[in-house]
Design a protein around this motif. Sequence first.
Motif, PDB file in Angstrom:
ATOM      1  N   UNK A 213       0.833  -1.198   0.000  1.00 59.46           N
ATOM      2  CA  UNK A 213       0.000   0.000   0.000  1.00 59.46           C
ATOM      3  C   UNK A 213       0.865   1.244   0.000  1.00 59.46           C
ATOM      4  N   UNK A 214       1.832   1.258   0.920  1.00 65.25           N
ATOM      5  CA  UNK A 214       2.668   2.447   1.050  1.00 65.25           C
ATOM      6  C   UNK A 214       3.546   2.658  -0.182  1.00 65.25           C
ATOM      7  N   UNK A 215       4.007   1.564  -0.794  1.00 70.23           N
ATOM      8  CA  UNK A 215       4.896   1.684  -1.951  1.00 70.23           C
ATOM      9  C   UNK A 215       4.149   2.185  -3.182  1.00 70.23           C
ATOM     10  N   UNK A 216       2.965   1.646  -3.426  1.00 71.99           N
ATOM     11  CA  UNK A 216       2.278   1.923  -4.681  1.00 71.99           C
ATOM     12  C   UNK A 216       1.239   3.037  -4.604  1.00 71.99           C
ATOM     13  N   UNK A 217       0.931   3.528  -3.406  1.00 76.35           N
ATOM     14  CA  UNK A 217       0.039   4.678  -3.275  1.00 76.35           C
ATOM     15  C   UNK A 217       0.861   5.930  -2.991  1.00 76.35           C
ATOM     16  N   UNK A 218       0.306   7.071  -3.316  1.00 74.85           N
ATOM     17  CA  UNK A 218       0.955   8.318  -2.931  1.00 74.85           C
ATOM     18  C   UNK A 218       0.931   8.426  -1.409  1.00 74.85           C
ATOM     19  N   UNK A 219       1.803   9.243  -0.885  1.00 76.19           N
ATOM     20  CA  UNK A 219       1.843   9.415   0.567  1.00 76.19           C
ATOM     21  C   UNK A 219       0.504   9.916   1.088  1.00 76.19           C
ATOM     22  N   UNK A 220      -0.153  10.773   0.329  1.00 80.92           N
ATOM     23  CA  UNK A 220      -1.452  11.309   0.733  1.00 80.92           C
ATOM     24  C   UNK A 220      -2.518  10.209   0.740  1.00 80.92           C
ATOM     25  N   UNK A 221      -2.506   9.342  -0.275  1.00 78.02           N
ATOM     26  CA  UNK A 221      -3.476   8.240  -0.336  1.00 78.02           C
ATOM     27  C   UNK A 221      -3.249   7.251   0.808  1.00 78.02           C
ATOM     28  N   UNK A 222      -1.987   6.952   1.103  1.00 76.58           N
ATOM     29  CA  UNK A 222      -1.684   6.001   2.176  1.00 76.58           C
ATOM     30  C   UNK A 222      -2.095   6.563   3.530  1.00 76.58           C
ATOM     31  N   UNK A 223      -1.797   7.828   3.759  1.00 73.61           N
ATOM     32  CA  UNK A 223      -2.175   8.447   5.030  1.00 73.61           C
ATOM     33  C   UNK A 223      -3.690   8.456   5.178  1.00 73.61           C
ATOM     34  N   UNK A 224      -4.386   8.795   4.097  1.00 73.17           N
ATOM     35  CA  UNK A 224      -5.851   8.836   4.141  1.00 73.17           C
ATOM     36  C   UNK A 224      -6.429   7.441   4.400  1.00 73.17           C
ATOM     37  N   UNK A 225      -5.859   6.432   3.754  1.00 74.87           N
ATOM     38  CA  UNK A 225      -6.340   5.066   3.951  1.00 74.87           C
ATOM     39  C   UNK A 225      -6.151   4.617   5.393  1.00 74.87           C
ATOM     40  N   UNK A 226      -4.994   4.928   5.961  1.00 78.65           N
ATOM     41  CA  UNK A 226      -4.708   4.524   7.329  1.00 78.65           C
ATOM     42  C   UNK A 226      -5.651   5.188   8.323  1.00 78.65           C
ATOM     43  N   UNK A 227      -5.883   6.465   8.142  1.00 75.89           N
ATOM     44  CA  UNK A 227      -6.672   7.199   9.128  1.00 75.89           C
ATOM     45  C   UNK A 227      -8.168   7.157   8.874  1.00 75.89           C
ATOM     46  N   UNK A 228      -8.585   6.577   7.748  1.00 80.46           N
ATOM     47  CA  UNK A 228     -10.018   6.381   7.535  1.00 80.46           C
ATOM     48  C   UNK A 228     -10.576   5.388   8.547  1.00 80.46           C
ATOM     49  N   UNK A 229      -9.702   4.555   9.144  1.00 83.80           N
ATOM     50  CA  UNK A 229     -10.155   3.559  10.112  1.00 83.80           C
ATOM     51  C   UNK A 229     -10.791   4.217  11.326  1.00 83.80           C
ATOM     52  N   UNK A 230     -10.306   5.405  11.691  1.00 85.74           N
ATOM     53  CA  UNK A 230     -10.842   6.079  12.865  1.00 85.74           C
ATOM     54  C   UNK A 230     -12.185   6.757  12.592  1.00 85.74           C
ATOM     55  N   UNK A 231     -12.648   6.714  11.350  1.00 86.32           N
ATOM     56  CA  UNK A 231     -13.993   7.211  11.052  1.00 86.32           C
ATOM     57  C   UNK A 231     -15.068   6.232  11.515  1.00 86.32           C
ATOM     58  N   UNK A 232     -14.658   5.061  12.026  1.00 86.13           N
ATOM     59  CA  UNK A 232     -15.630   4.125  12.595  1.00 86.13           C
ATOM     60  C   UNK A 232     -16.492   4.821  13.644  1.00 86.13           C
ATOM     61  N   UNK A 233     -15.846   5.595  14.496  1.00 84.79           N
ATOM     62  CA  UNK A 233     -16.581   6.297  15.557  1.00 84.79           C
ATOM     63  C   UNK A 233     -17.568   7.291  14.965  1.00 84.79           C
ATOM     64  N   UNK A 234     -17.164   7.996  13.919  1.00 83.94           N
ATOM     65  CA  UNK A 234     -18.027   8.986  13.274  1.00 83.94           C
ATOM     66  C   UNK A 234     -19.269   8.326  12.682  1.00 83.94           C
ATOM     67  N   UNK A 235     -19.074   7.248  11.925  1.00 80.86           N
ATOM     68  CA  UNK A 235     -20.205   6.551  11.302  1.00 80.86           C
ATOM     69  C   UNK A 235     -21.125   5.969  12.371  1.00 80.86           C
ATOM     70  N   UNK A 236     -20.547   5.414  13.441  1.00 77.18           N
ATOM     71  CA  UNK A 236     -21.360   4.852  14.522  1.00 77.18           C
ATOM     72  C   UNK A 236     -22.204   5.932  15.194  1.00 77.18           C
TER      73      UNK A 236
END
Length: 314
Positions: A213-236
């Motif tokens: 993921x980190x190699x083939x995505x841009x740094x911005x895409x990788x950071x966004x993918x990693x931190x989208x996990x914390x949106x669990x609380x928002x959706x809940x």
Amino acid sequence: MNSVDPVELLSNAPHDPRDPDPWVAMFLDSSLPMNPRAKASLLVDQRSRSRQFLLPLIRIFSRLSVILLQVLKTVVPNRFTSSKLLHRLLSWGMRTWVSPEANYLILRHFHVGSELLGFIARNTPELNVPVNPLLPTNMEHVKDEIFLKHDLNLYNFVIRLNRALRDQERTLAPPARLDFSGISDAFPLEPMPHRWTNFLDLQSAIELFTPLYQLFLTDRDFWRASNSLQLDETIAIYVATLLQAPGLVALVNNRHPLVPLATMEAGFRLVLHGLSAENLHGFLVECKHGRMPQLARVVSAGLQVTKPSGSQAA
């Protein structure tokens, strides 16, 4: 090679009171709402030898790779990025090495996530928030940049929902009639590959995929993918607000989206992300069938519930 049904495997397991099986105990426990096959697949995957013996070694390799790639990305940013190539590698890796239980959970997760966002949108029709459902049935569908689109869907939904609320000077509120018509009991997934090479458990696979993921995505895409996990609380919180059931947020393990965590923890947090989504979706399935006490409280508060005429086939 035929795969053993994980539900049957745990349901029919012998019970020795002097040596009880903890995985069977967790499967039979019904304190958390969750689809039985998804729960059984997760538990069979968690007790695998791959997770027991390979995961500790893979985790060390993965986290060292993430650190090295982070340094490399500062020198040659975006030089090797290709989302399409990444997803072709992920599709091949899932088809060739990942266990049937893990692949089932991965593909199912896109359906679960799509239905959670759809439930919010369907119960806030005045906001007119568009959704982009991702409904893969086999590994070929992974090639369509499905992991990247999953992350984009989450952020786009949050942005569009809250801009609509702001523009209309509204706050999120329960509807007069709850609509569960888009919540499915099961999803139309094809049989998963089950060759001798398909042995890798879910967490080990995620740890191995993270450096890719980190190699083939841009740094911005990788950071966004990693931190989208914390949106669990928002959706809940959104779902809990619509149902007037604040206790739903307790089902979430990935929290505090305003304070991002280190990307090296993404592998473990991704498993928690899947579990949180399954529990939240399981709660909605129970509500659809009128089996949750929270639903009775919603109805007693004056809200009506719209149930679907039928559920999708497995």
